[in-house]
Each structure stands twice: as structure tokens, then as C-alpha cells.
Enzyme design. Structure first.
Site, PDB file in Angstrom:
ATOM      1  N   ASP A  51      -6.391   5.752   5.389  1.00  0.00           N
ATOM      2  CA  ASP A  51      -6.039   4.987   3.947  1.00  0.00           C
ATOM      3  C   ASP A  51      -7.491   4.182   3.724  1.00  0.00           C
ATOM      4  O   ASP A  51      -7.380   3.186   3.493  1.00  0.00           O
ATOM      5  CB  ASP A  51      -5.014   4.139   3.901  1.00  0.00           C
ATOM      6  CG  ASP A  51      -4.605   3.696   2.597  1.00  0.00           C
ATOM      7  OD1 ASP A  51      -5.051   4.318   1.766  1.00  0.00           O
ATOM      8  OD2 ASP A  51      -3.828   2.774   2.613  1.00  0.00           O
TER       9      ASP A  51
ATOM     10  N   GLY B  26       0.713  -1.183   0.103  1.00  0.00           N
ATOM     11  CA  GLY B  26       0.174   0.087   0.191  1.00  0.00           C
ATOM     12  C   GLY B  26       0.932   1.305   0.078  1.00  0.00           C
ATOM     13  O   GLY B  26       2.216   1.212  -0.339  1.00  0.00           O
TER      14      GLY B  26
ATOM     15  N   GLY C 278       3.126   1.156   3.339  1.00  0.00           N
ATOM     16  CA  GLY C 278       3.805  -0.019   3.813  1.00  0.00           C
ATOM     17  C   GLY C 278       3.513  -1.356   2.852  1.00  0.00           C
ATOM     18  O   GLY C 278       2.569  -1.230   2.083  1.00  0.00           O
ATOM     19  N   THR C 279       4.240  -2.301   3.398  1.00  0.00           N
ATOM     20  CA  THR C 279       3.899  -3.696   2.838  1.00  0.00           C
ATOM     21  C   THR C 279       3.280  -4.487   4.079  1.00  0.00           C
ATOM     22  O   THR C 279       3.972  -4.426   5.059  1.00  0.00           O
ATOM     23  CB  THR C 279       5.153  -4.348   2.195  1.00  0.00           C
ATOM     24  OG1 THR C 279       5.993  -3.394   1.575  1.00  0.00           O
ATOM     25  CG2 THR C 279       4.698  -5.356   1.448  1.00  0.00           C
ATOM     26  N   VAL C 280       2.282  -5.219   3.596  1.00  0.00           N
ATOM     27  CA  VAL C 280       1.791  -6.222   4.711  1.00  0.00           C
ATOM     28  C   VAL C 280       1.927  -7.750   4.351  1.00  0.00           C
ATOM     29  O   VAL C 280       1.958  -8.161   3.236  1.00  0.00           O
ATOM     30  CB  VAL C 280       0.321  -6.166   4.655  1.00  0.00           C
ATOM     31  CG1 VAL C 280      -0.320  -7.064   5.671  1.00  0.00           C
ATOM     32  CG2 VAL C 280      -0.234  -4.648   4.747  1.00  0.00           C
TER      33      VAL C 280
END
Ligand SMILES: *[C@@H]1O[C@H](CO)[C@@H](O)[C@H](O)[C@H]1NC(C)=O
Ligand SMILES: *[C@@H]1O[C@H](CO)[C@@H](O)[C@H](O)[C@H]1NC(C)=O
Ligand SMILES: *[C@@H]1O[C@H](CO)[C@@H](O)[C@H](O)[C@H]1NC(C)=O
Ligand SMILES: *[C@@H]1O[C@H](CO)[C@@H](O)[C@H](O)[C@H]1NC(C)=O
Ligand SMILES: *[C@@H]1O[C@H](CO)[C@@H](O)[C@H](O)[C@H]1NC(C)=O
Ligand SMILES: *[C@@H]1O[C@H](CO)[C@@H](O)[C@H](O)[C@H]1NC(C)=O
Ligand SMILES: *[C@@H]1O[C@H](CO)[C@@H](O)[C@H](O)[C@H]1NC(C)=O
Length: 748
Positions: free
Chosen positions: A548, A432, A435-437
Site C-alpha cells: 500500500d 485506509g 484498516g483503520t489506524v
């Protein structure tokens, strides 16, 4: 005159020694050990008690010391004169007589003038095959040896004299002399001459000779044939080698019975006889002496023994050791003292220094590298601690202490690395704007979603841990639970509950179900999401802003129950313009235009983004579709344009149009339009949005929903944000009139 006296003395000493009856018994101390010039070591001996007793009537080792014709004393074994005894080889040499086969001029025939045969078959002796040879001396003579009864073996050779002049001293190879090996393990023999051969035919001497003799001591002389002086020149006395054993079993068997075992000395060993069953003893290498006596084997002092003359190289020093010796170089020199030279130590010093220095360097390298590693580790720990403190870890810990029973975990970096397999690409659930999940599995088996943020605002760092704690306390059925965070990294990581099913984005745009979702379900989704956001906005002060809001952040299960995820990212949002340039918070297509201008994220930014989600639900179009026509790329502007031109039907999803009365859809579209207002002031609050959606849901479910009665029309009030008070009123009216039926809950 002295010796017979001694024999008497020994004989009188006998009864005392006789009391020890076992074979391994030691001989009496005062025994005659020499006869003439022959040493007689135990197990041989003169007189009972002085030799190894091998049984009644058997006197193998018992010798007599008799005076011979020439006046000297000689040892005898039976009638055989013993020349010497070797313990090391296990052999005894005895005198053997020479057989003669001669021409009698009187009788004019060949005749055996001397016949000598051996039979030691009942003794502990064998005729040594290695030590002895059958030697035949003569011209035209064939002789042989055979066992006493002539059935076991027969071997012999023929000596001829084609020309007496060709005879050679020292060569026993058929001319005037021949020799033959004898079989191994024999203990008797008879010498025979072949009668057909007669020495007179071309021979000088009258006799032929045959004898079994010690090979090493026999050397042929031409005169034995030419003058026939073989007997005379040897004194008729040639040695025969006998092998003896001290036991008739093998070493293995003998060792088992300690009572009769003969190898009693320390540093002695047992040797199997090569003639068959039987053994003898030997001192171990480096020792010498009598292995049959207690402490009989003594260390050889090689350094002083003349047989080991100069065991070490000249400057070396010899040092005797038990069973051996050592050669060492004198002090301050070094080298090979055995067969090399000893040199001054100077050059060696250099080598030592070199070795010392290289060991030192190696140690230094090891120490330095480990020190470096320790330092690196410390630095890492310091960095971790710094990050931890920066991110408000201490504040968080204090908070947690005062608030026991929280289900909030502060994870270590290693734990999360392990959970995600070092942040493996394959574990990425989504990427996103902030960041990254990753999908991760904790040690306790819990599956979690781990969000790795991209950047963090300096000002907010201090409060981060505490804010995370606040977020973790949020407990709403439509909000994904925050389990904890990790503070010891540069940018903190958040650990959320993992919801396995898809997102709203996948549901709408994923193709398969797509437009088949009923309008009621869409309202349910919208309402629950709005409730969750309203809860976030109202739960704390200042409000928690999602930051977001978008369809990919809304997780949906099979019952269309919503879980809003990825909240709290707002706390990571930059607040100053400098950072904003590098990082746009939120996702394109959902971004609040006012936020773009002011860089101030407010709860109304979430409302705007939610408006876009509403549009996605209504139109089944993506918030941003780069493949579409220019004016249709951005869903919100496309929608607002369509609204203003009054061609809403064109943009709406055909499925809901066929299913639902246009009024309700229009009201929902109107709500979306309010949310999308350019001015955040004019947008409704999330709470108001939730309530309006709640109202619409009830209308959609209500049987009257199909009727277009006047009363209901009153309910279907459309308007700008300023009319929300009316809606609330209307809502209140509905709940008043039909609350039981509709099951309306009053707003929080
Ligand atoms: C040695 O002497 C003893 C008695 O003096 C006698 O019996 C024996 O036969 C002798 N042995 C030999 C080989 O002469
Ligand atoms: C030859 O034989 C005779 C009769 O048997 C014997 O008396 C004589 O001693 C023998 N001669 C020699 C040298 O042995
Ligand atoms: C010959 O003597 C050996 C032992 O010396 C014995 O084993 C063997 O049976 C004898 N043979 C005959 C035919 O007497
Ligand atoms: C062999 O040696 C003897 C002396 O030992 C000598 O008389 C004789 O001539 C020698 N024979 C030859 C062929 O040299
Ligand atoms: C041995 O040789 C002599 C002389 O040549 C001869 O007279 C005699 O018959 C021979 N004896 C044998 C047994 O061959
Ligand atoms: C051991 O040796 C002794 C003496 O030789 C003997 O009397 C005894 O029977 C032996 N024992 C065995 C088990 O062979
Ligand atoms: C006994 O030992 C010596 C040296 O240790 C060796 O030369 C000799 O052959 C040995 N004797 C036997 C019978 O093995």
C-alpha cells in the site's frame, strides 16, 4: 407482749450493726419490719441499725412502734402516726388532724378549737403537692395554708352555703366544700381561718374545717356541714402524703460516689425527686422489691402474678423472662399469643412452602445467571485462545523463546482497548484500504499507532504471528518500527511506533507548504522512501511487499526525513480471487494495473505505486482527483499521456521548473514513467529506483549540475528499464571520479 421483747432484742443487736457507718450500709438482718398492720420497709425501720441513718439527731427514717390508747400498736415518726410506706412511689402516708374553727356560744366569738401545723423542713420529707389538697368544709368560711413564717406562699379557698339543700355528696366545688392545690416542694405549712367569716350566719353547723388531705381519700359528705360530723366520721384521722428521698443530691451526683449510693440492688434505677435536689430508687420495669437492699429487686413472674392476670391470650402459653414475659402459641399452632388467637399451623405451612419455593427460585436464578456468566467468560477466553492459535500465536511464542532480547510484544485485546479508549472515533489517525489506524497510549506511557486490519486471508493466518515477528525485526531509519501485535481477536491488530508529524500527502497537498518544497528536498524524500522500500524487498525472502505504497503512508518530519509506515499489510492481502472481489488491496490511484488483472501482489506492485508517488512529487497533483477533467482524473494516465504528447512542462509543478534544469526533472519523470510501465517485468526493481534517485540527488547537489557539459550529459542517460545497467555504470563512473566529494556509498 411479744413486740416489746423483740425491741429489746433488736436494741441489743445494735452495737454490731453500728460498725457499718456508711449510708449505703445494709440494715441488720433481724429488724422489726411490721408494726400493727403497717409494713415498714428499709430505708424506714424501727430501732437503730434498721433504718437509713441520715445524721446525728435526725430520725427521719427511724420510727417508733407505740401502743396507742385503743391498745393497738402503731408506727410513729416523731409525733406523726405513719399509715403506710410506699417504696415504689417514694411516699409515706401519715395521719393528719383536722383544724376546726368554731363559734363559742359562751364567749360568743369564733375560736380555733384545734390547730394543727406541720414543719418537716429539717427532714428528708416534702408535702406532696400531687397527692394532697387543701380542703375547706363549712358555710361562709375562708381558710388558707401558708408557710410557717408566712413569707413563702399562701393559698386558700372559700366555701359558702347559699342554700343547704343544694349541697351535693362527693362534690367539693365551693358549696359547703372547697379545695385548693398546694405548691410543690413545701415542707411546712400552717392552716389559718379568716376571722371575718363566721359560721353562724346562715350555717347549720357550729364549726368550719380546714385540712391538707390526700386528695384520693377525701370525699365530701353533706352531713359534714349539716351535722358537723366531719371529725367524728373520719375519726379525726385523714391521711397526708409525704414524699421522701434517700439522698439530697441528684442521681448524677449520687452515682459518682459509690460509697453513699443507695440504689444497691441489681435491676434497680435511680429516680430524681420532683421536689428539688434529691433522689430515690426504684426497681427497674418488670422487677419489684426493695431497691435499697442487695438483691432486693426480684423479677416479677408476670405469668403467675394476679396483677397480670391473663397476660397472654387464652390458648397462648406465658413464659416468664427476667424483667418481662413472653407469650407463645402452643405447639403446632401459630398466631398472636399476646392478644390474638393461636391457629393450627396448617395454613402457615403453605406460607412456609411459598417462602421456601420463592427463595429456591431466587437461588436458582442467581446460580443459573452466574453459571451463564462463567460460561460466557469461558467462551470468550476460548474464542480468544482460538484466534491466538489461529494467528500463529504458538509459533510466535516459540520463535520468541528461541530469540531472546526481541523488542516485540504480544498485546492483549484489553491492553489495546484501554490504550485507544475502546477504539474511540476521536483517536482515529487515518482510514485506509485495509484498516483503520488509531492513536493509542500504552500503560507505560508510550504513544503508538494501532492498526486494526479489515480482513485476513485464511492461508496466511497460521503464519501471521511469525511474519509479524519478522517485520518487527526490520530496523531501518526510514521505516516505522513495529512494536508488536495482538492475536486474540478475529483480525489481528498491529502496533507501530507513533510518528507525530505529518505525511507526505499532507506536505504536498496540504496547501500551506505545498509547492514551496525545493526540488532537492523532493529528491531526498523520493530517495529515502525508495531506499526503505528496497530494504523491505531485499531484507527477507520471499520479499516483504509493502502492498500500500502511497503518499499518506510516508511520514515526514521537519527535515524531510521519511518514515515509511503501514508496511506488512501485504501479509494480510488476499491471494484468491474470491476474496479479492470483496477487498481491493491498496489504494485507488496507486494500484498496479497488473495486480488488478492477476490478483498477484509482487514487489513490482510496490514499484508501480512508488511511481505514482514520484508523480505527486513532480506535479503536486493528487493521484486521483475526481474533480478534474475526465482524462486528468487519474494522475498516472494523465502523466503518461502528457509524456507521449511531449508536453511534460504543462503538467509539472511550476516551482521546480523555475528552480531546476529541465534535464534532471525529465530524468526523474522518465524514472517515474518506467515505474509506471504496464508490464511489471519492464519496471525497474526498487533497488534500481533507489540507486537512480541517489544518482539524481547527487547530480542536483553537484555544482556541475548547472553546467550542461558533454560529460555530464553522459550521466544524464534516459532510458527504458533495460538501460539501468548503463545508469549503474554511469553511477559507478561518477563515484569513481568524485566519490570523495559526493560521499557516495556503494549500494548494498
Ligand atoms: C412512743 O413511746 C416512747 C416510749 O415508750 C415515748 O418516748 C414516745 O414519746 C412515744 N411516742 C409517741 C408518738 O407517742
Ligand atoms: C368557750 O370559751 C370558754 C372560755 O374561753 C371555754 O371555757 C369553753 O370551753 C368554750 N366552749 C367550747 C365549746 O369550746
Ligand atoms: C421562712 O422560712 C424559710 C424556710 O422555712 C426560710 O428560708 C426563710 O428565710 C424564712 N423567712 C423568714 C422571713 O423568716
Ligand atoms: C349524703 O350521704 C349521706 C350518707 O352518707 C346521706 O345521709 C345524705 O342524705 C346524702 N346527701 C344528699 C344530698 O344526698
Ligand atoms: C358572727 O355572727 C353573729 C350572729 O350573726 C354576730 O353576732 C357576730 O358579731 C358575728 N361575729 C363576727 C366576728 O363577725
Ligand atoms: C461519699 O459518701 C460518703 C458517705 O455518704 C461520704 O463520707 C464521702 O465523703 C462521700 N465522698 C464524696 C467524694 O463525696
Ligand atoms: C417506679 O417504677 C414503677 C414501675 O416500674 C412506676 O410505676 C413508679 O412510678 C416508679 N416510681 C417512681 C418514683 O418513679
Amino acid at each position: 407482749m411479744l413486740l416489746p421483747l423483740m425491741a429489746v432484742l433488736i436494741a441489743s443487736a445494735w452495737p454490731a450493726a453500728a460498725s457499718t457507718t456508711t449510708a449505703a450500709a445494709q440494715p441488720a438482718a433481724a429488724c422489726q419490719r411490721r408494726c400493727g398492720d403497717v409494713d415498714i420497709p428499709y430505708p424506714f425501720g424501727i430501732g437503730r441499725g434498721c433504718y437509713l441513718y441520715t445524721g446525728e439527731g435526725d430520725v427521719t427514717f427511724g420510727l417508733t412502734c407505740n401502743r396507742t390508747a385503743d391498745g393497738s400498736y402503731r408506727p410513729f415518726c416523731w409525733e406523726y402516726e405513719v399509715l403506710d410506706v410506699s417504696l415504689r412511689r417514694g411516699q409515706a402516708r401519715v395521719r393528719n388532724d383536722i383544724n376546726r374553727w368554731c363559734y363559742n356560744t359562751t364567749t360568743r366569738s369564733m375560736d380555733a378549737e384545734s390547730t394543727w401545723w406541720w414543719d418537716v423542713s429539717d427532714s428528708w420529707f416534702h408535702v406532696s403537692d400531687e397527692g394532697n389538697r387543701l380542703v375547706v368544709v363549712g358555710c361562709n368560711s375562708l381558710a388558707y395554708v401558708t408557710s410557717v413564717n408566712e413569707t413563702e406562699y399562701m393559698t386558700g379557698c372559700m366555701a359558702t352555703c347559699p342554700s343547704v339543700g343544694r349541697l351535693e355528696n362527693g362534690s367539693c366545688s365551693g358549696m359547703g366544700c372547697c379545695e385548693a392545690a398546694i405548691p410543690r416542694g413545701i415542707n411546712s405549712y400552717v392552716v389559718g381561718f379568716e376571722e371575718k367569716f363566721n359560721t353562724t350566719s346562715g350555717a347549720v353547723g357550729r364549726c368550719s374545717y380546714a385540712v391538707v388531705v390526700e386528695a384520693a381519700s377525701f370525699e365530701f359528705r353533706t352531713t359534714y356541714v349539716t351535722t358537723g360530723d366531719f371529725v367524728e366520721s373520719t375519726g379525726g384521722k385523714v391521711p397526708l402524703v409525704l414524699d421522701w428521698v434517700v439522698g439530697k443530691e441528684t442521681c448524677r451526683e449520687a452515682r459518682r460516689n459509690a460509697t453513699g449510693y443507695m440504689c444497691v440492688s441489681r435491676d434497680s434505677e435511680c429516680v430524681d425527686s420532683r421536689n428539688g435536689p434529691g433522689y430515690l430508687c426504684n426497681c427497674s420495669a418488670g422487677f419489684e422489691g426493695n431497691p435499697y437492699l442487695l438483691d432486693g429487686c426480684q423479677d416479677i413472674n408476670e405469668c403467675e402474678d394476679s396483677r397480670f392476670k391473663y397476660p397472654c391470650s387464652v390458648p397462648g402459653t406465658c413464659i416468664n423472662t427476667p424483667g418481662g414475659f413472653r407469650c407463645s402459641c402452643p405447639d403446632k399452632t401459630t398466631g398472636n399469643a399476646y392478644f390474638g388467637t393461636c391457629e393450627a399451623k396448617k395454613s402457615q405451612l403453605g406460607v412456609h412452602i411459598a417462602i421456601g419455593v420463592s427463595i429456591g427460585i431466587a437461588l436458582l436464578v442467581i446460580i443459573m445467571s452466574s453459571a451463564y456468566m462463567i460460561q460466557q467468560k469461558r467462551r470468550l477466553a476460548t474464542v480468544k485462545r482460538r484466534y491466538f492459535n489461529q494467528h500463529g500465536g504458538l509459533l510466535l511464542f516459540e520463535e520468541m523463546k528461541s530469540n531472546q532480547g526481541l523488542s516485540f510484544t504480544v498485546f492483549t485485546k484489553e491492553e489495546l482497548e484501554e490504550a485507544t479508549n475502546k477504539f474511540d472515533e476521536r483517536n482515529v489517525l487515518g482510514k485506509g484500504g485495509n484498516g483503520t489506524v488509531y492513536r493509542g497510549t500504552l500503560k507505560d506511557g508510550r504513544v503508538v499507532a494501532i492498526k486494526r486490519c479489515k480482513l485476513i486471508n485464511e492461508r496466511q493466518k497460521k503464519e501471521f504471528g511469525k511474519e509479524m515477528l519478522i517485520l518487527s525485526q526490520i530496523n531501518h531509519r526510514n521505516i516505522v518500527k513495529l512494536h508488536g501485535c495482538c492475536l486474540e481477536v478475529e483480525v489481528p491488530m498491529l502496533v507501530y511506533e507513533f510518528i507525530p508529524n505529518g505525511t507526505l500527502y499532507q506536505l504536498i497537498h496540504g496547501g500551506r507548504h505545498g509547492s514551496r518544497i525545493s526540488f532537492a528536498a523532493r529528491l531526498k524524500i523520493a530517495h529515502e522512501a525508495a531506499e526503505a522500500l528496497a530494504y523491505l524487498h531485499s531484507w527477507a525472502s520471499p520479499p516483504i511487499i509493502h502492498g500500500d505504497v502511497k503518499s499518506p503512508n510516508m511520514l515526514i518530519d521537519e527535515n524531510y526525513t521519511v518514515k515509511v509506515s503501514d508496511f506488512g499489510a501485504s501479509t494480510l492481502a488476499p491471494t484468491d480471487e474470491a476474496q479479492f472481489v470483496t477487498l481491493v488491496q491498496g489504494t485507488c490511484g496507486y494500484l498496479d494495473p497488473e495486480y488488478m488483472q492477476t490478483c498477484k501482489l509482487t514487489d513490482k506492485s510496490d514499484v508501480y505505486s512508488f511511481g505514482v508517488v514520484l508523480l505527486e512529487l513532480l506535479t503536486c497533483r493528487k493521484a486521483l482527483n475526481l474533480q478534474a477533467l475526465e482524462e486528468e482524473k487519474n494522475l498516472s494516465s494523465h502523466f503518461l499521456l502528457a509524456m507521449s504528447e511531449n508536453r511534460l512542462e504543462g503538467i509539472l509543478d511550476s516551482q521546480i521548473q523555475s528552480e531546476q534544469s529541465i534535464e534532471l526533472i525529465e530524468q526523474m519523470a522518465d524514472l517515474a514513467k518506467q515505474c509506471l510501465d504496464m508490464s511489471s517485468e519492464k519496471r525497474p526493481s526498487m533497488r534500481q529506483v533507489a540507486e537512480e534517485l541517489d544518482r539524481l540527488r547527487k547530480l542536483a547537489e553537484h555544482p556541475w549540475g548547472r553546467h550542461e557539459s558533454e560529460e555530464l550529459k553522459k550521466l544524464l542517460v534516459r532510458g527504458s528499464p533495460s538501460t539501468f545497467s548503463e545508469i549503474e555504470l554511469s553511477n559507478g563512473y561518477v563515484s569513481l571520479t568524485d566519490s570523495a566529494y559526493l560521499g557516495i556509498q556503494s549500494p548494498r
